[in-house]
Write a protein that holds these residues in place. Structure first.
Motif, PDB file in Angstrom:
ATOM      1  N   VAL A 280      -5.473  14.389   7.192  1.00 25.00           N
ATOM      2  CA  VAL A 280      -4.868  12.915   7.547  1.00 25.00           C
ATOM      3  C   VAL A 280      -3.863  13.325   6.697  1.00 25.00           C
ATOM      4  O   VAL A 280      -3.442  13.855   5.552  1.00 25.00           O
ATOM      5  CB  VAL A 280      -5.980  12.095   7.122  1.00 25.00           C
ATOM      6  N   GLU A 281      -2.890  13.026   6.752  1.00 21.06           N
ATOM      7  CA  GLU A 281      -0.665  13.380   6.665  1.00 21.06           C
ATOM      8  C   GLU A 281      -0.718  11.935   6.856  1.00 21.06           C
ATOM      9  O   GLU A 281      -0.515  11.503   7.885  1.00 21.06           O
ATOM     10  CB  GLU A 281      -0.407  14.348   6.311  1.00 21.06           C
ATOM     11  N   ILE A 282       0.259  11.499   6.228  1.00 19.74           N
ATOM     12  CA  ILE A 282       1.605  10.498   6.727  1.00 19.74           C
ATOM     13  C   ILE A 282       2.398  11.216   6.952  1.00 19.74           C
ATOM     14  O   ILE A 282       3.588  12.044   6.337  1.00 19.74           O
ATOM     15  CB  ILE A 282       1.831   9.529   5.481  1.00 19.74           C
TER      16      ILE A 282
ATOM     17  N   ILE B  53       0.847   7.890  10.463  1.00 23.37           N
ATOM     18  CA  ILE B  53      -0.304   8.599   9.938  1.00 23.37           C
ATOM     19  C   ILE B  53      -0.757   9.050  11.386  1.00 23.37           C
ATOM     20  O   ILE B  53      -0.713   8.632  12.814  1.00 23.37           O
ATOM     21  CB  ILE B  53      -1.026   6.996   9.608  1.00 23.37           C
TER      22      ILE B  53
ATOM     23  N   LYS C 204     -11.493   9.290   4.855  1.00 23.84           N
ATOM     24  CA  LYS C 204     -10.375   9.819   4.484  1.00 23.84           C
ATOM     25  C   LYS C 204      -8.997   9.164   5.063  1.00 23.84           C
ATOM     26  O   LYS C 204      -7.643   7.917   4.517  1.00 23.84           O
ATOM     27  CB  LYS C 204     -10.181  11.050   4.789  1.00 23.84           C
ATOM     28  N   SER C 205      -8.944   8.458   6.527  1.00 24.38           N
ATOM     29  CA  SER C 205      -7.954   8.050   7.033  1.00 24.38           C
ATOM     30  C   SER C 205      -7.763   6.442   6.877  1.00 24.38           C
ATOM     31  O   SER C 205      -6.903   5.771   6.865  1.00 24.38           O
ATOM     32  CB  SER C 205      -7.860   8.719   8.562  1.00 24.38           C
TER      33      SER C 205
ATOM     34  N   THR D 197      -5.992   6.893   3.678  1.00 23.34           N
ATOM     35  CA  THR D 197      -4.839   6.745   4.133  1.00 23.34           C
ATOM     36  C   THR D 197      -4.228   5.659   3.774  1.00 23.34           C
ATOM     37  O   THR D 197      -2.626   4.662   4.155  1.00 23.34           O
ATOM     38  CB  THR D 197      -4.876   7.409   4.595  1.00 23.34           C
ATOM     39  N   TYR D 198      -4.787   4.693   5.935  1.00 33.58           N
ATOM     40  CA  TYR D 198      -3.677   3.693   6.375  1.00 33.58           C
ATOM     41  C   TYR D 198      -4.356   2.557   5.341  1.00 33.58           C
ATOM     42  O   TYR D 198      -3.324   1.569   5.452  1.00 33.58           O
ATOM     43  CB  TYR D 198      -4.943   2.860   7.631  1.00 33.58           C
TER      44      TYR D 198
ATOM     45  N   ARG E  30      -3.786   2.584   1.850  1.00 30.97           N
ATOM     46  CA  ARG E  30      -2.889   2.774   0.909  1.00 30.97           C
ATOM     47  C   ARG E  30      -1.156   2.653   1.526  1.00 30.97           C
ATOM     48  O   ARG E  30      -0.180   2.079   1.061  1.00 30.97           O
ATOM     49  CB  ARG E  30      -2.602   4.640   0.470  1.00 30.97           C
ATOM     50  N   TRP E  31      -1.202   3.174   3.215  1.00 30.40           N
ATOM     51  CA  TRP E  31       0.003   3.457   3.681  1.00 30.40           C
ATOM     52  C   TRP E  31       0.533   1.715   4.385  1.00 30.40           C
ATOM     53  O   TRP E  31       1.690   1.604   3.956  1.00 30.40           O
ATOM     54  CB  TRP E  31      -0.126   4.244   4.949  1.00 30.40           C
TER      55      TRP E  31
END
Lengths: 288, 217
Positions: free
Chosen positions: A139-141, A148, A265-266, A269-270, A272-273
């Motif tokens: 996963v990356e931004i 994402i 994990k995704s 990230t979501y 946090r985003w």
């Protein structure tokens, strides 16, 4: 005065209705971010959206993209995010359905990103026991696009789509290019070099209710629109009670509020985003 | 061969898929794009059912509409044991008919609420929900008293009847219309029993009973 005070949310574009389901010149009413709207599409396909609650009659920005009327209630900046596959000539593009769900938009996006539930909720279709493992994925931004990207997602699926001939390891790529929209790419059963596209464009009616627009852009020469659509509706109908039983309905952004596992994990990230963007609508913001 | 004109998300169609699975009857499906296509109002479908409603069942040229009517037909023709619709027991038949009508009332309240919330039908949602709660209170009380007499099912007897099948879908899907079953414990126990009837199948929005129930059953 707008009801929604979250500027980031207010300034986004939102799909509010599928153009093919609107009779030309006929007015349709809907609600976006707690504001009443009406919209029409004229015979040439040009949309018009206006307020019918406060400031009744005031036109708001609109455009037709990916088979839907989109609008923005704040300051519209830029275009709706790109889905280049949509314009490939051999793709079948359609609205699988627009369905009302009693859930916040971010909870619905998070469920869309989750693979762990496949064998339990979509049994014998998108997953089956004992194939329950969510294998390591990335996963990356993307800084460039501010979205994402989850890649290298693989899952064993007994019946990945209407065009499937049987069980197969299916590859997924997830994009979240908008706080309340996600685009999923999955291996095409008919072309091993290309991927089917399933997008969810969520229209937050209020903080705990959405209209979910499901857009399909698939490679399939054999099945009719109806069966492709009904397949996705079956899947979505299975998710619906799960979504509606989420508690709390709004997505908690405090990392300690709900305990994630590696497969999430995704979702991490979501969250946090969304936090970094300062989103407050449909979420429980982390304490400062 | 039996043909079912079907829509996956329809609880009334589910009644027939469920019952045919329990009776182990083979059938084929003609999918009708109820939403968003409104195919049940299309010309070809109105020729089959002028009411423009699902489900419709065809059995070797015999065409029948209305889920409850079709349950009666299927039970009378295909349930060799005559347990689901015991044609030799007048009182039970009267009882079953009473609850088939009750199932229709559940449709016009609980199912209507679900159509309002999920598919944006223009119904008075508060009236739908209040109506469903009124029926659920009556239903819960009926099932509670039945349990006190060691009965598992809606109608007297050891075996479920088509009344159980007719009432099940829009009870189990009620939360999709914002109608909680939290206050109806006897209804909740009954839905778990229905889920343990051999041949039980799910539809989108309905989950099977947990493995603990299987072990106990």
């Amino acid at each position: 005065m707008a009801v929604c005070s979250d500027k980031t949310v207010l300034n986004q574009w939102y799909a509010i209705g599928a153009t093919e389901e609107i009779e030309p010149e006929r007015m349709t009413e809907t609600v976006l971010l707690e504001e009443e709207l009406s919209y029409t599409v004229d015979a040439l396909g040009s949309p018009k959206v206006w307020r019918t609650g406060h400031d009744a009659g005031e036109l708001v920005p609109s455009q037709c993209v990916y088979g839907y009327v989109w609008t923005c209630l704040g300051e519209a900046s830029g275009e709706v995010f790109a889905i280049p596959e949509f314009s490939e000539p051999d793709r079948r593009n359609m609205n699988a359905a627009t369905i009302g769900v009693n859930v916040s938009a971010p909870r619905a996006i998070e469920n869309f990103l989750d693979m762990g539930h496949f064998p339990y909720v979509h049994t014998d279709i998108l997953g089956v026991e004992p194939h329950t493992e969510v294998k390591e994925y990335d996963v990356e931004i993307s800084i460039e696009n501010d979205e994402i990207l989850a890649t290298r997602c693989r899952f064993f699926q007994p019946m990945a789509s209407q065009a499937s001939g049987g069980g197969a390891d299916v590859e997924y790529i997830y994009r979240v290019p908008h706080p309340f929209c996600s685009v999923l790419y999955k291996s095409s059963p008919v072309d091993d070099k290309r991927m089917d596209v399933i997008a969810v464009f969520l229209q937050p009616v209020d903080q705990e209710h959405i209209r979910a627009h499901m857009m399909l852009s698939v490679l399939d020469e054999d099945n009719d629109d109806k069966s492709i659509r009904l397949f996705q509706q079956t899947i979505f109908g299975q998710d619906k009670p799960i979504l509606e039983n989420q508690f709390p309905k709004r997505l908690p952004l405090d990392p300690r509020a709900e305990t994630p596992i590696r497969a999430d994990k995704s979702a991490i990230t979501y969250r946090r985003w969304l936090s970094r963007k300062g989103i407050t609508y449909g979420v429980i913001p982390a304490a400062a | 061969m039996i043909t079912l004109y079907d829509y996956e998300l329809s609880g009334n169609c589910y009644k027939l898929r469920l019952f045919m699975s329990m009776l182990d009857i083979e059938y084929e499906v003609i999918a009708v794009d109820f939403y968003p296509g409104k195919e049940h109002k299309s010309e070809w479908f109105l020729e089959i059912n002028p009411l423009g409603q699902l489900p419709v069942l065809e059995d070797n040229g015999f065409v029948l509409r209305d889920a409850q009517a079709i349950l009666i037909y299927l039970a009378s023709k295909y349930d060799a044991g005559g347990k689901w619709y015991p044609t030799d027991q007048p009182q039970t038949l009267g009882d079953i008919s009473q609850w088939l009508a009750f199932a229709d009332s559940i449709t016009s309240t609980s199912s209507a609420a679900r159509l309002h919330d999920g598919l944006f039908y223009d119904f008075d949602i508060e009236a739908c929900r209040a109506g469903a709660h009124r029926l659920f209170r009556i239903f819960d009380e009926h099932l509670w008293f039945a349990e006190k007499q060691n009965r598992n099912w809606i109608c007297p007897g050891d075996h479920p009847t088509i009344a159980d099948i007719a009432c099940f879908p829009y009870v189990i899907l009620s939360e999709e219309g914002g109608i909680s079953r939290q206050d109806y414990p006897a209804i909740r126990r009954w839905t778990d029993r229905v889920k343990r009837i051999p041949g039980f199948v799910v539809m989108s929005g309905v989950f099977p009973a947990g493995p603990a129930f299987k072990a106990a059953g």
